[in-house]
Design a protein around this motif. Structure first.
Motif, PDB file in Angstrom:
ATOM      1  N   ALA A 266       0.870  -1.181   0.000  1.00 29.57           N
ATOM      2  CA  ALA A 266       0.000   0.000   0.000  1.00 29.57           C
ATOM      3  C   ALA A 266       0.900   1.221   0.000  1.00 29.57           C
ATOM      4  O   ALA A 266       1.312   1.722   1.054  1.00 29.57           O
ATOM      5  CB  ALA A 266      -0.919  -0.003   1.220  1.00 29.57           C
ATOM      6  N   VAL A 267       1.225   1.705  -1.191  1.00 35.66           N
ATOM      7  CA  VAL A 267       2.184   2.796  -1.366  1.00 35.66           C
ATOM      8  C   VAL A 267       1.436   4.077  -1.713  1.00 35.66           C
ATOM      9  O   VAL A 267       0.622   4.103  -2.641  1.00 35.66           O
ATOM     10  CB  VAL A 267       3.196   2.454  -2.473  1.00 35.66           C
ATOM     11  CG1 VAL A 267       4.121   3.640  -2.746  1.00 35.66           C
ATOM     12  CG2 VAL A 267       4.005   1.218  -2.080  1.00 35.66           C
ATOM     13  N   HIS A 268       1.729   5.127  -0.962  1.00 33.82           N
ATOM     14  CA  HIS A 268       1.098   6.425  -1.229  1.00 33.82           C
ATOM     15  C   HIS A 268       1.453   6.894  -2.631  1.00 33.82           C
ATOM     16  O   HIS A 268       2.637   7.075  -2.952  1.00 33.82           O
ATOM     17  CB  HIS A 268       1.579   7.452  -0.202  1.00 33.82           C
ATOM     18  CG  HIS A 268       1.191   8.864  -0.532  1.00 33.82           C
ATOM     19  ND1 HIS A 268      -0.104   9.293  -0.491  1.00 33.82           N
ATOM     20  CD2 HIS A 268       1.940   9.928  -0.932  1.00 33.82           C
ATOM     21  CE1 HIS A 268      -0.149  10.575  -0.843  1.00 33.82           C
ATOM     22  NE2 HIS A 268       1.084  10.981  -1.115  1.00 33.82           N
ATOM     23  N   PRO A 269       0.446   7.118  -3.489  1.00 36.39           N
ATOM     24  CA  PRO A 269       0.734   7.555  -4.859  1.00 36.39           C
ATOM     25  C   PRO A 269       0.879   9.075  -4.936  1.00 36.39           C
ATOM     26  O   PRO A 269      -0.029   9.788  -5.374  1.00 36.39           O
ATOM     27  CB  PRO A 269      -0.485   7.053  -5.631  1.00 36.39           C
ATOM     28  CG  PRO A 269      -1.605   7.116  -4.636  1.00 36.39           C
ATOM     29  CD  PRO A 269      -0.990   6.843  -3.294  1.00 36.39           C
ATOM     30  N   ILE A 274       6.603   8.731  -8.534  1.00 41.44           N
ATOM     31  CA  ILE A 274       6.914   8.185  -7.218  1.00 41.44           C
ATOM     32  C   ILE A 274       6.539   6.710  -7.164  1.00 41.44           C
ATOM     33  O   ILE A 274       7.308   5.866  -6.670  1.00 41.44           O
ATOM     34  CB  ILE A 274       6.196   8.985  -6.120  1.00 41.44           C
ATOM     35  CG1 ILE A 274       6.873  10.349  -5.945  1.00 41.44           C
ATOM     36  CG2 ILE A 274       6.196   8.217  -4.796  1.00 41.44           C
ATOM     37  CD1 ILE A 274       6.237  11.248  -4.916  1.00 41.44           C
ATOM     38  N   VAL A 275       5.364   6.359  -7.670  1.00 37.88           N
ATOM     39  CA  VAL A 275       4.952   4.957  -7.692  1.00 37.88           C
ATOM     40  C   VAL A 275       5.928   4.146  -8.537  1.00 37.88           C
ATOM     41  O   VAL A 275       6.361   3.050  -8.134  1.00 37.88           O
ATOM     42  CB  VAL A 275       3.514   4.821  -8.230  1.00 37.88           C
ATOM     43  CG1 VAL A 275       3.118   3.347  -8.312  1.00 37.88           C
ATOM     44  CG2 VAL A 275       2.538   5.579  -7.341  1.00 37.88           C
ATOM     45  N   GLU A 290      -0.785  -1.780  -8.350  1.00 37.06           N
ATOM     46  CA  GLU A 290      -1.984  -1.371  -9.070  1.00 37.06           C
ATOM     47  C   GLU A 290      -2.994  -0.707  -8.137  1.00 37.06           C
ATOM     48  O   GLU A 290      -3.729   0.193  -8.554  1.00 37.06           O
ATOM     49  CB  GLU A 290      -2.629  -2.564  -9.771  1.00 37.06           C
ATOM     50  CG  GLU A 290      -3.854  -2.218 -10.598  1.00 37.06           C
ATOM     51  CD  GLU A 290      -3.653  -1.045 -11.557  1.00 37.06           C
ATOM     52  OE1 GLU A 290      -4.609  -0.260 -11.725  1.00 37.06           O
ATOM     53  OE2 GLU A 290      -2.559  -0.914 -12.138  1.00 37.06           O
ATOM     54  N   ALA A 291      -3.046  -1.110  -6.862  1.00 39.74           N
ATOM     55  CA  ALA A 291      -3.965  -0.444  -5.919  1.00 39.74           C
ATOM     56  C   ALA A 291      -3.601   1.026  -5.776  1.00 39.74           C
ATOM     57  O   ALA A 291      -4.486   1.894  -5.706  1.00 39.74           O
ATOM     58  CB  ALA A 291      -3.928  -1.144  -4.564  1.00 39.74           C
ATOM     59  N   SER A 292      -2.307   1.333  -5.748  1.00 39.08           N
ATOM     60  CA  SER A 292      -1.861   2.726  -5.660  1.00 39.08           C
ATOM     61  C   SER A 292      -2.253   3.499  -6.907  1.00 39.08           C
ATOM     62  O   SER A 292      -2.757   4.633  -6.830  1.00 39.08           O
ATOM     63  CB  SER A 292      -0.347   2.786  -5.476  1.00 39.08           C
ATOM     64  OG  SER A 292       0.047   2.188  -4.250  1.00 39.08           O
TER      65      SER A 292
END
Length: 345
Positions: A266-269, A274-275, A290-292
């Motif tokens: 769960a990476v802050h976009p 950055i992603v 892909e969730a980000s």
């Protein structure tokens, strides 16, 4: 005794299409700049949310006082909705809450939003409160660590609310690329977590952080006479790229884990680059983030709630088994990187 995330609830203001914001507001004010148009088109955002849309009310000339009054008007109902959703999902009522922590860097008032919510939700008179301000996009993770400490020590349920209204801080349009990027990315949202002692789906295991003071001027959030002004350098992804792998590997190693063993990210976009940088530095397959990308595409960068929204999206996408590790990651002023290790239960 462990602290576990039991429920997540999000409240969103009305949606506005990215193309409509460009065509109906920013294009004319930026004199049809092709560079600005490419920034809007390449931001990875298709739609956003705003309590005050530039299509309806241009706040760029409003004073900071006027913007704070708008924050006071809009923050309470949005926060109330998010917390109510999370409590209902956890099967709890307001009287069960032992602590309420509120995170926000886009508005201030006293009594604060935490006090207002304690009243509107009808929390118990002895419920503890904490208000965390002006940490920016990464604030959800140190706040979650603090909430988890409360739950572990006091053995009572707690609620974390992250609420941001960046739409209230639209600045006068200029061709400055950093300002255009800010106008192309940010969005409003409120997300609440319910954290319980020894009950819930995700245990909060540990939190790590890295701050690079030499890059402090690359991302700032300055209070001015006309709202809060963001500076966001194009160098941010490169600096984060120097730190992310070592920081992640160090936290995982403390718990006998490696990057390939992580089952969810769960990476802050903060933006598409950055992603991409996180994925490259950690050697992750494209689908791992892909969730980000989905949250950025459908909701924009909502500052502190965003990583929690990504976590919620991830949980909908990935069937975790007991013991599976998950990593949440967010970035912000400092230049700061925060990482939280979670484990499915």
């Amino acid at each position: 005794m462990t602290a576990r995330i039991a429920a997540i609830g999000t409240a969103l203001p009305p949606v506005v299409e990215q193309s409509a914001l460009w065509d109906g507001h920013f294009r004319d004010r930026l004199h049809g700049s092709r560079v600005a148009g490419r920034i809007f088109a390449g931001a990875g955002v298709e739609r956003r949310h705003a309590v005050v849309s530039p299509l309806d009310h241009d706040v760029s000339s409003c004073t900071t006082g006027e913007r704070m009054r708008m924050y006071d008007e809009h923050a309470l109902p949005l926060g109330h909705e998010a917390v109510t959703k999370a409590l209902a999902s956890a099967g709890l009522g307001p009287a069960d809450v032992g602590q309420l922590t509120v995170v926000s860097c886009t508005g201030y008032t006293a009594p604060g939003l935490d006090v207002q919510l304690a009243s509107s939700l009808e929390l118990a008179p002895d419920a503890q409160r904490l208000l965390i301000g002006h940490m920016g996009c990464y604030a959800a993770l140190p706040a979650l660590s603090t909430v988890a400490d409360f739950v572990t020590v006091h053995r009572k349920p707690a609620v974390l609310l992250c609420l941001e209204l960046p739409s209230l801080h639209v600045q006068p349009s200029t061709p400055d690329a950093e300002q255009v990027v800010s106008h192309a990315l940010f969005s409003d949202a409120a997300t609440a977590l319910v954290v319980l002692p020894d009950r819930g789906g995700l245990e909060v295991v540990a939190t790590g952080a890295v701050t690079d003071p030499s890059a402090a001027d690359l991302m700032t959030w300055l209070v001015t006479d006309h709202g809060f002004r963001m500076t966001l350098s194009s160098r941010v992804p490169d600096v984060l790229g120097k730190h992310v792998r070592d920081a992640v590997e160090r936290l995982l190693a403390d718990h006998g884990l490696t990057v390939p063993e992580v089952c969810g990210w769960a990476v802050h976009p903060g933006g598409p680059r950055i992603v991409d940088t996180v994925g490259h530095e950690l050697g992750l397959p494209a689908e791992a983030l892909e969730a980000s990308r989905h949250v950025l595409r459908e909701h924009g960068n909502c500052s502190s709630p965003t990583v929690l929204m990504v976590l919620d999206e991830l949980l909908d996408r990935v069937a975790l088994r007991p013991g599976d590790p998950v990593v949440a990651m967010a970035f912000g002023p400092g230049l700061t990187l925060y990482i939280t290790l979670l484990r499915a239960r």
